[in-house]
Design an enzyme around this catalytic site. Structure first.
Site, PDB file in Angstrom:
ATOM      1  N   ASN A  93      13.289  -1.961  -5.214  1.00  0.00           N
ATOM      2  CA  ASN A  93      11.754  -1.389  -4.677  1.00  0.00           C
ATOM      3  C   ASN A  93      10.369  -2.374  -5.186  1.00  0.00           C
ATOM      4  OD1 ASN A  93       9.931  -0.059  -4.407  1.00  0.00           O
ATOM      5  ND2 ASN A  93      10.527   2.127  -4.786  1.00  0.00           N
TER       6      ASN A  93
ATOM      7  N   ASN B 198      13.823   8.071  -5.279  1.00  0.00           N
ATOM      8  CA  ASN B 198      12.312   6.904  -5.179  1.00  0.00           C
ATOM      9  C   ASN B 198      11.980   7.504  -7.266  1.00  0.00           C
ATOM     10  OD1 ASN B 198      10.493   5.495  -5.396  1.00  0.00           O
ATOM     11  ND2 ASN B 198       9.102   6.045  -4.071  1.00  0.00           N
TER      12      ASN B 198
ATOM     13  N   GLY C 238       0.419   4.124  -1.337  1.00  0.00           N
ATOM     14  CA  GLY C 238      -0.155   4.350  -1.929  1.00  0.00           C
ATOM     15  C   GLY C 238       0.955   6.216  -1.590  1.00  0.00           C
TER      16      GLY C 238
ATOM     17  N   GLY D  34      13.933  -8.705   0.158  1.00  0.00           N
ATOM     18  CA  GLY D  34      13.386 -10.452   0.474  1.00  0.00           C
ATOM     19  C   GLY D  34      14.775 -10.773   1.403  1.00  0.00           C
TER      20      GLY D  34
ATOM     21  N   CYS E  45       8.206   5.925  -9.107  1.00  0.00           N
ATOM     22  CA  CYS E  45       6.929   6.831  -9.496  1.00  0.00           C
ATOM     23  C   CYS E  45       6.317   7.067 -11.426  1.00  0.00           C
ATOM     24  CB  CYS E  45       6.759   7.498  -8.426  1.00  0.00           C
ATOM     25  SG  CYS E  45       8.308   8.183  -7.736  1.00  0.00           S
TER      26      CYS E  45
END
Ligand SMILES: Cc1cc2nc3c(=O)[nH]c(=O)nc-3n(C[C@H](O)[C@H](O)[C@H](O)COP(=O)(O)O)c2cc1C
Length: 302
Positions: free
Chosen positions: A189, A123, A70, A242, A126
């Site tokens: 992301n 970012n 969060g 990954g 969001c």
């Protein structure tokens, strides 16, 4: 052999700490640099102090992690001491920012730019609260709005939007960002939302029920995203999702990444992941007589 350049910055190797993982305070970021990272990304900084979601927030499963932290943040108002502590860090510092509206991104970008990080990562995975919670990075228009607003506030500091793998046409988002003035692209992301259920308790495991998936499970998606972005733009790409070994890093660079982000791998391989992965890249290069990591970038393209 491993030294490279990303967005005008010199890196001792192409591994970069991904945002939100170990990067929660200056001391840890410096430790990650000592452990061999070529550059480090701070936890995303938001428009106000925020605690994040209640526990449990990060769960390990067979093929990676699922998290719903969060975006806990001290808020841009409370980051001065952290930047002061990072001043003499021997590797470039990437500051990551987020907001819930274009105006919030602008405010945070302007404040963070004062501290002169090497790159400002945006970012855009969001939600935009002014557009019914749609993710900024899902639409070229919203991505353009955020990137151009941030570019106008950050002067000479390079700007790097971080894209979501959920975008139906990720290359179109990257192109929109490049046209809006981005100097690099970070991809990707976490993928989500995902969910895990405890079948004995008959309940979702994450307190937030849903979360973003990271680690080996998302690598093929991340590699595909980077491959498509590389074909569409001419700015450098920080590829992540990954990467757990040197071979994974080589694969990501062949898809088109100039440097590679390491996040979930620190959960499996510890803080030594950077040195281990860098050594494995070097070993692979020696075995294949590759002299510079630059020769790997985009090598899988026709
Ligand atoms: C616990 C956790 C926290 C994260 N926090 C952030 C964050 O604050 N900002 C951000 O842009 N990405 C965040 N991410 C996403 C990572 O930076 C990265 O993009 C993603 O995990 C894929 O890379 P990986 O598979 O190597 O972990 C977070 C990921 C995890 C697992």
């Amino acid at each position: 052999m491993l030294e490279t350049e990303f967005c005008g910055l010199k890196l001792k190797n192409p591994t970069v700490l991904a945002s939100g993982i170990l990067g929660t305070n200056a001391a840890l970021l410096k430790r990650v640099v000592r452990e061999g990272a070529g550059a480090v990304t701070m936890k995303s900084i938001g428009p106000r102090e925020k605690l994040g979601h209640p526990n449990p927030t990060v769960i390990e499963w067979e093929h990676g992690l699922i998290n719903a932290v969060g975006l806990p943040s001290p808020g841009y108002q409370n980051i001065e001491s952290e930047f002061a502590e990072l001043k003499n860090c021997s590797a470039p510092i990437i500051a990551s920012i987020y907001g819930a509206s274009v105006e919030e991104f602008e405010t945070v970008a302007e404040a963070v730019a004062e501290y002169k990080p090497a790159i400002i990562e945006i970012n855009i995975s969001c939600p935009n609260t002014k557009k019914e919670g749609q993710i900024f990075g899902m639409s070229p228009e919203m991505a353009t709005d955020v990137v151009s607003a941030v570019v106008a506030k950050t002067g000479k500091i390079p700007v790097m939007p971080k894209l979501t793998p959920q975008a139906p046409k990720i290359a179109d988002i990257a192109v929109a960002c490049e046209k809006a003035g981005a100097n690099a692209i970070c991809a990707v992301n976490t993928l989500g939302p995902g969910m895990l259920i405890d079948i004995e308790a008959r309940k979702p495991i994450l307190a937030n029920k849903f979360g973003g998936v990271s680690g080996p499970a998302i690598k093929p998606i991340a590699v595909r995203c980077v491959y498509q972005i590389y074909r569409a733009v001419s700015i450098p790409i920080l590829g992540m999702g990954g990467i757990n070994s040197g071979k994974d890093a080589v694969e990501m660079m062949m898809a088109g990444a100039s440097a590679v982000g390491i996040g979930t791998a620190t959960h499996y391989r510890g803080i030594e992941a950077f040195k281990l992965i860098a050594d494995e890249i070097k070993q692979w290069m020696k075995e294949h007589e590759v002299k510079s990591v630059k020769d790997l970038v985009g090598a899988a393209h026709d």
